[in-house]
Motif scaffolding. Sequence first.
Motif, PDB file in Angstrom:
ATOM      1  N   LEU A 196     -29.266 -28.915 -23.498  1.00  0.00           N
ATOM      2  CA  LEU A 196     -28.464 -27.910 -22.826  1.00  0.00           C
ATOM      3  C   LEU A 196     -26.979 -28.255 -22.974  1.00  0.00           C
ATOM      4  O   LEU A 196     -26.147 -27.392 -23.267  1.00  0.00           O
ATOM      5  CB  LEU A 196     -28.881 -27.823 -21.363  1.00  0.00           C
ATOM      6  N   GLY A 197     -26.663 -29.542 -22.809  1.00  0.00           N
ATOM      7  CA  GLY A 197     -25.287 -29.986 -22.997  1.00  0.00           C
ATOM      8  C   GLY A 197     -24.816 -29.810 -24.429  1.00  0.00           C
ATOM      9  O   GLY A 197     -23.654 -29.445 -24.673  1.00  0.00           O
ATOM     10  N   ALA A 198     -25.705 -30.038 -25.401  1.00  0.00           N
ATOM     11  CA  ALA A 198     -25.342 -29.826 -26.807  1.00  0.00           C
ATOM     12  C   ALA A 198     -24.991 -28.361 -27.039  1.00  0.00           C
ATOM     13  O   ALA A 198     -24.065 -28.038 -27.793  1.00  0.00           O
ATOM     14  CB  ALA A 198     -26.491 -30.253 -27.718  1.00  0.00           C
ATOM     15  N   GLY A 199     -25.718 -27.471 -26.372  1.00  0.00           N
ATOM     16  CA  GLY A 199     -25.409 -26.051 -26.473  1.00  0.00           C
ATOM     17  C   GLY A 199     -24.053 -25.724 -25.864  1.00  0.00           C
ATOM     18  O   GLY A 199     -23.284 -24.924 -26.418  1.00  0.00           O
ATOM     19  N   ILE A 200     -23.754 -26.344 -24.718  1.00  0.00           N
ATOM     20  CA  ILE A 200     -22.440 -26.135 -24.098  1.00  0.00           C
ATOM     21  C   ILE A 200     -21.336 -26.582 -25.057  1.00  0.00           C
ATOM     22  O   ILE A 200     -20.329 -25.888 -25.242  1.00  0.00           O
ATOM     23  CB  ILE A 200     -22.332 -26.888 -22.755  1.00  0.00           C
ATOM     24  N   ALA A 201     -21.533 -27.744 -25.678  1.00  0.00           N
ATOM     25  CA  ALA A 201     -20.540 -28.259 -26.628  1.00  0.00           C
ATOM     26  C   ALA A 201     -20.325 -27.273 -27.778  1.00  0.00           C
ATOM     27  O   ALA A 201     -19.188 -27.019 -28.189  1.00  0.00           O
ATOM     28  CB  ALA A 201     -20.990 -29.612 -27.167  1.00  0.00           C
ATOM     29  N   HIS A 202     -21.411 -26.704 -28.266  1.00  0.00           N
ATOM     30  CA  HIS A 202     -21.292 -25.726 -29.351  1.00  0.00           C
ATOM     31  C   HIS A 202     -20.536 -24.484 -28.869  1.00  0.00           C
ATOM     32  O   HIS A 202     -19.678 -23.951 -29.574  1.00  0.00           O
ATOM     33  CB  HIS A 202     -22.681 -25.339 -29.864  1.00  0.00           C
ATOM     34  N   GLY A 203     -20.858 -24.033 -27.647  1.00  0.00           N
ATOM     35  CA  GLY A 203     -20.167 -22.875 -27.090  1.00  0.00           C
ATOM     36  C   GLY A 203     -18.687 -23.114 -26.883  1.00  0.00           C
ATOM     37  O   GLY A 203     -17.877 -22.177 -26.952  1.00  0.00           O
ATOM     38  N   LEU A 204     -18.325 -24.375 -26.636  1.00  0.00           N
ATOM     39  CA  LEU A 204     -16.924 -24.744 -26.458  1.00  0.00           C
ATOM     40  C   LEU A 204     -16.227 -25.035 -27.786  1.00  0.00           C
ATOM     41  O   LEU A 204     -15.058 -25.412 -27.805  1.00  0.00           O
ATOM     42  CB  LEU A 204     -16.824 -25.981 -25.552  1.00  0.00           C
ATOM     43  N   ASP A 205     -16.966 -24.898 -28.886  1.00  0.00           N
ATOM     44  CA  ASP A 205     -16.430 -25.050 -30.244  1.00  0.00           C
ATOM     45  C   ASP A 205     -16.140 -26.499 -30.609  1.00  0.00           C
ATOM     46  O   ASP A 205     -15.256 -26.772 -31.432  1.00  0.00           O
ATOM     47  CB  ASP A 205     -15.175 -24.188 -30.436  1.00  0.00           C
ATOM     48  N   TYR A 206     -16.888 -27.437 -30.040  1.00  0.00           N
ATOM     49  CA  TYR A 206     -16.838 -28.817 -30.534  1.00  0.00           C
ATOM     50  C   TYR A 206     -17.527 -28.855 -31.899  1.00  0.00           C
ATOM     51  O   TYR A 206     -18.421 -28.054 -32.188  1.00  0.00           O
ATOM     52  CB  TYR A 206     -17.545 -29.768 -29.572  1.00  0.00           C
ATOM     53  N   GLY A 207     -17.137 -29.831 -32.722  1.00  0.00           N
ATOM     54  CA  GLY A 207     -17.675 -29.918 -34.077  1.00  0.00           C
ATOM     55  C   GLY A 207     -18.858 -30.849 -34.210  1.00  0.00           C
ATOM     56  O   GLY A 207     -19.334 -31.453 -33.235  1.00  0.00           O
ATOM     57  N   ASP A 208     -19.335 -30.992 -35.444  1.00  0.00           N
ATOM     58  CA  ASP A 208     -20.510 -31.819 -35.730  1.00  0.00           C
ATOM     59  C   ASP A 208     -20.266 -33.286 -35.428  1.00  0.00           C
ATOM     60  O   ASP A 208     -21.178 -34.002 -35.000  1.00  0.00           O
ATOM     61  CB  ASP A 208     -20.916 -31.673 -37.203  1.00  0.00           C
ATOM     62  N   ASN A 209     -19.052 -33.759 -35.681  1.00  0.00           N
ATOM     63  CA  ASN A 209     -18.764 -35.166 -35.422  1.00  0.00           C
ATOM     64  C   ASN A 209     -18.925 -35.486 -33.946  1.00  0.00           C
ATOM     65  O   ASN A 209     -19.573 -36.468 -33.569  1.00  0.00           O
ATOM     66  CB  ASN A 209     -17.347 -35.508 -35.900  1.00  0.00           C
TER      67      ASN A 209
END
Length: 332
Positions: A196-209
């Motif tokens: 769920l947190g990984a999804g939040i990070a993606h929604g916030l536009d964090y990158g693969d690194n």
Amino acid sequence: MHFGILGSGSWATALAKILTDNNHNINWWIRNTDTIQYLQRRKHNPHYLSHAYFDNTLLNLSENIHYIVEHSDVLIVAVPSAYIHDILSTLNSDAFKNKKIVSAIKGLLPDNNELLNDFLFRPFDVSIENYFAVLCPCHAEEVAAEKLSYLTFCGTDETTAAGIAAHFKNDYLNTIINHDIIGVQYAAVLKNIYALGAGIAHGLDYGDNFLSVYIANSANEMVRFIREVKLDYDKETINYTARVYLGDLLVTCYSLYSRNRTFGNMIGKGYSVKSAQLELNMVAEGYNASRCIHATNQKLQVELPIADCIYEILWQHLSAEEGFKKIEFSLV
């Protein structure tokens, strides 16, 4: 073995497909009579994995949970953890006598923040020796598409676990046995929070690194918590890089099939929790799990900076941006 399945969601439907593909007759409890009638008429579940078709001659469908339990030797519990208490409370205290219970849930029961085996021991006297868990890494959608997938069957009685697993193995499904019945269940709970947190990070536009470092730290958190919570059960050294621990965490954090990642992505993009729940229209176990783990950890006091922040975002109205700024500083 006569298998019974409780639940009709995507994971229950996938497990039913595996068993019937292996030519097993199954008893299948489905609460909704309309769904039963549709399955009987159209040979697929109208709500989940609708492209997975069944041989109806192998399906014994009923909305009567007492009937399904009575006529099954092995019962696979595949309903959302939040509904377990209400669903099973109608059964008599001896309903599970001489039966094997297989948990296919990936959450804690929210009433007491407990695993299914702890709950079953009290009203039904189900011993840990008669309790098993079936876990991933795999997705119901890939099982339905018959893409090669892997299941782990866990139990303190490894011989019986292997016997149950043998009924699931086929050309598209491999199985492995694990005896760490407590650790694997908590790993399944925690990986949903981190996904769920990984999804939040993606929604916030964090990158693969960032995501790779986030997942590595999540894996360390998961191991710290499991080692602490299961001290009373099993002090044997466990390989936490195995697929049922790290593998399941990775696939749930990265896959577009992951409902927890999808739910988190909506939160990261600014959806409210309520709006995300309505949009998803499925249960994201990581939401309730974050509160259950937070409550459980009040006693254990394990250092869980990532899980704590996700709990605060979901339950304490901390903004996703603020929460992930805190997570940034906690990563090593």
